[in-house]
Design an enzyme around this catalytic site. Structure first.
Site, PDB file in Angstrom:
ATOM      1  N   ALA A   1       1.970   8.480   7.843  1.00 42.79           N
ATOM      2  CA  ALA A   1       2.247   9.071   6.537  1.00 42.79           C
ATOM      3  C   ALA A   1       3.009  10.397   6.575  1.00 42.79           C
ATOM      4  CB  ALA A   1       0.940   9.275   5.777  1.00 42.79           C
ATOM      5  N   ALA A   2       2.774  11.227   7.594  1.00 43.24           N
ATOM      6  CA  ALA A   2       3.381  12.557   7.591  1.00 43.24           C
ATOM      7  C   ALA A   2       4.901  12.439   7.677  1.00 43.24           C
ATOM      8  CB  ALA A   2       2.848  13.376   8.758  1.00 43.24           C
ATOM      9  N   PRO A   3       5.638  13.342   7.032  1.00 48.33           N
ATOM     10  CA  PRO A   3       5.179  14.498   6.232  1.00 48.33           C
ATOM     11  C   PRO A   3       4.893  14.200   4.752  1.00 48.33           C
ATOM     12  CG  PRO A   3       7.549  14.590   6.456  1.00 48.33           C
ATOM     13  CD  PRO A   3       7.097  13.345   7.175  1.00 48.33           C
ATOM     14  N   GLY A   4       4.785  12.942   4.390  1.00 46.68           N
ATOM     15  CA  GLY A   4       4.252  12.659   3.058  1.00 46.68           C
ATOM     16  C   GLY A   4       5.247  12.309   1.970  1.00 46.68           C
ATOM     17  N   SER A   5       6.524  12.151   2.314  1.00 47.07           N
ATOM     18  CA  SER A   5       7.509  11.785   1.284  1.00 47.07           C
ATOM     19  C   SER A   5       7.142  10.448   0.649  1.00 47.07           C
ATOM     20  CB  SER A   5       8.902  11.662   1.897  1.00 47.07           C
ATOM     21  OG  SER A   5       9.300  12.910   2.423  1.00 47.07           O
ATOM     22  N   LYS A   6       6.807   9.479   1.502  1.00 50.06           N
ATOM     23  CA  LYS A   6       6.487   8.147   0.973  1.00 50.06           C
ATOM     24  C   LYS A   6       5.080   8.121   0.388  1.00 50.06           C
ATOM     25  CE  LYS A   6       9.629   6.302   4.391  1.00 50.06           C
ATOM     26  NZ  LYS A   6       9.642   7.440   5.351  1.00 50.06           N
TER      27      LYS A   6
ATOM     28  N   ASP B   1       5.680   2.513   7.921  1.00 48.69           N
ATOM     29  CA  ASP B   1       6.983   3.135   8.195  1.00 48.69           C
ATOM     30  C   ASP B   1       6.823   3.887   9.514  1.00 48.69           C
ATOM     31  OD1 ASP B   1       9.712   3.930   7.316  1.00 48.69           O
ATOM     32  OD2 ASP B   1       8.812   5.925   7.396  1.00 48.69           O
TER      33      ASP B   1
ATOM     34  N   ASP C   1      -2.149   9.839   9.803  1.00 52.50           N
ATOM     35  CA  ASP C   1      -1.193  10.253  10.828  1.00 52.50           C
ATOM     36  C   ASP C   1      -1.970  10.773  12.028  1.00 52.50           C
ATOM     37  OD1 ASP C   1       2.045  10.630  10.519  1.00 52.50           O
ATOM     38  OD2 ASP C   1       1.212  11.873  12.114  1.00 52.50           O
TER      39      ASP C   1
ATOM     40  N   CYS D   1      13.875   3.479  10.855  1.00 48.64           N
ATOM     41  CA  CYS D   1      15.239   3.974  10.675  1.00 48.64           C
ATOM     42  C   CYS D   1      16.012   3.806  11.980  1.00 48.64           C
ATOM     43  CB  CYS D   1      15.250   5.415  10.182  1.00 48.64           C
ATOM     44  SG  CYS D   1      14.268   6.548  11.163  1.00 48.64           S
TER      45      CYS D   1
END
Lengths: 186, 307
Positions: free
Chosen positions: B112-117, B182, B135, B235
């Site tokens: 999860a970090a840094p939390g954008s999603k 992700d 995370d 990515c």
């Protein structure tokens, strides 16, 4: 209201040192004093009453949120039900500090719920809001109560709750945590 | 092309790309910064008004109503301070849209970090339900925490653990409706932001991290209810970290790949790589190359848990 100690050490993520044995888990606040097991733990009723009395935020605003304590007097607000206690890193949002005589809301809580405040709200113009956001204190004409205030400013044509100020001795003391201070042009 | 003196990593993917010259040229161009409007705090109408008032030039991203391209940095302005904006690259906003959670659901963000999603998921759910953000890196979790606080998400519960052994016990042992995987990857698709990425590239790293990716995706399928959805994204262009991971998990766990629509031009997943054949259904995954939409590179797959 007497001398206030500025809480510069406020860490909005609540991961700082915790003086009690509760520091590694979240315990749900008891609904009322009758259900209280841990001495001095605030109750949900007391928290709702405090927001109502201090800022005029009605209890119904928090109907969907549960309240939790981790560490001494660090209260979190969470948008779900879970079985208490919960041993994880974070549960919702840091919300309120109840360890001192005068309870203090977090900047996050004010930005999230402050739009419902109807009293102890001070509106700053852009220049003053910039001083406040930079963490600087300022003189202020204020006829209301001393203590913690909701600080608002205008953004896109409407007032928005920006953070927490402490009003004492004719001065508005910025309570913006160090990590959220910014120097923006007025 | 290779100013760093390192081996030419991108050459490895030329056989996969329709237009090698355009692909190469796009990878050399810097990426404009983008922000996502945080609908927990404001609207897609008011955020641009606030930026206009600040004199910050911006432009709507055509495919996503909440994304704006900005001139300059995203962090030093009033709407940012107020939690109205979050710096997030265009393609990084894709997987949460593909996962498409509903308010009230239980959702796991495995890396999860840094939390954008994480915060995007909370916004898509109108901050109703449960988003568990996991995370293994405490320092990066601290960044996630400041983002959830600034953006005003109260439905996020954060755990610090290896996602491969994620425990449901704090959450009543109930499986998730949705999971977003992700994963950490070799990040070749971020070359437009971080040109150094390619200089640090090694095949050993790719193969090592693919092992971790398999473990995380397996755990996500296990932790999601039958009929639930898991989205896998990276990515990187490396098939070892993309279709190879899907192929492995299709064999090991009860799940299948499903077709999905993307609002951006993309290519199908590749069904073979360097002599290895993958399950043909990996073609349902989507590859996004930088030249197709003038974005970063990305890979995204949608799985349905079947048992």
């Amino acid at each position: 209201m007497g001398e206030h100690e500025r809480d510069d050490s406020e860490d909005e993520d609540g991961t700082g040192e915790s003086p009690t044995n509760d520091g590694h888990r979240f315990d749900r606040l008891p609904a009322t004093a009758e259900e209280r097991v841990v001495p001095d733990r605030p109750t949900r009723r007391e928290v709702l009453d405090w927001w109502d009395e201090r800022f005029g935020v009605e209890p119904v605003v928090f109907d969907s949120h549960t309240f939790w304590e981790r560490g001494d007097g660090k209260i979190w607000a969470f948008r779900e039900e879970l079985a208490t206690p919960v041993e994880i890193e974070a549960l919702g949002m840091t919300f309120l500090r109840t360890r001192q005589e005068h309870w203090k809301p977090t900047m996050a809580a004010i930005q999230r719920f402050g739009e419902h405040a109807t009293r102890n709200v001070v509106h700053l113009d852009r220049e003053r809001a910039a001083e406040f956001l930079a963490g600087r204190d300022q003189e202020l004409d204020w006829d209301g109560d001393w203590g913690y205030l909701v600080v608002t400013h205008d953004l896109a044509g409407r007032p928005e709750p920006l953070g927490v100020g402490l009003y004492v001795y004719g001065e508005l003391r910025s309570q913006v945590p160090k990590g959220r201070r910014r120097d923006l042009d007025g | 092309m290779d100013e760093t003196g390192s081996s030419d990593v991108l050459a490895r993917y030329e056989p996969l790309v329709d237009d090698v010259e355009a692909f190469r040229a796009a990878c050399r161009r810097p990426l404009p910064s983008a922000v996502r409007v945080n609908t927990l705090r404001t609207t897609v109408e008011r955020a641009p008004r606030a930026l206009n008032a600040e004199g910050i030039d911006h432009e709507r991203v055509a495919w996503h109503p909440h994304l704006l391209k900005l001139d300059g940095q995203s962090g030093a302005n009033w709407p940012y301070v107020q939690g109205w904006l979050h710096g997030q690259e265009e393609v990084s906003a894709l997987p949460a849209r593909v996962l498409d959670p509903d308010p009230g659901q239980r959702v796991w963000d495995a890396c999860a970090a840094p939390g954008s999603k994480t915060t995007q998921l909370a916004a898509l759910m109108d901050d109703r339900g449960l988003v568990v953000a996991t995370d293994d890196n405490l320092g990066r979790l601290s960044a996630l925490r400041s983002n959830t606080e600034r953006l005003g998400a109260t439905s996020v519960a954060v755990t610090n653990e290896d996602a491969r052994v994620h425990s449901l016990s704090p959450f009543g042992e109930e499986p998730y409706d949705r999971a977003l995987v992700d994963v950490p990857c070799s990040c070749e698709g971020t070359v437009r932001k971080n040109p150094d990425t390619l200089a640090e590239w090694t095949l050993e790293h790719v193969l090592g991290i693919a092992g971790a990716q398999k473990g995380i995706l397996r755990r996500a399928v296990q932790a999601t209810r039958p009929g639930g959805t898991v989205v896998y994204s990276t990515c990187t262009f490396a098939p070892e970290e993309n279709e190879g991971v899907l192929d492995y998990v299709l064999d090991e766990e009860p799940c299948r790949l499903v077709e999905f629509d993307l609002p951006l031009a993309s290519s199908p997943g590749v069904t073979g790589w360097e002599g290895e054949e993958f399950d043909p259904s990996v073609a349902r995954a989507r590859r996004i190359y930088p030249h197709q939409n003038d974005t970063g590179g990305f890979f995204c797959a949608k799985l349905e848990v079947t048992g």
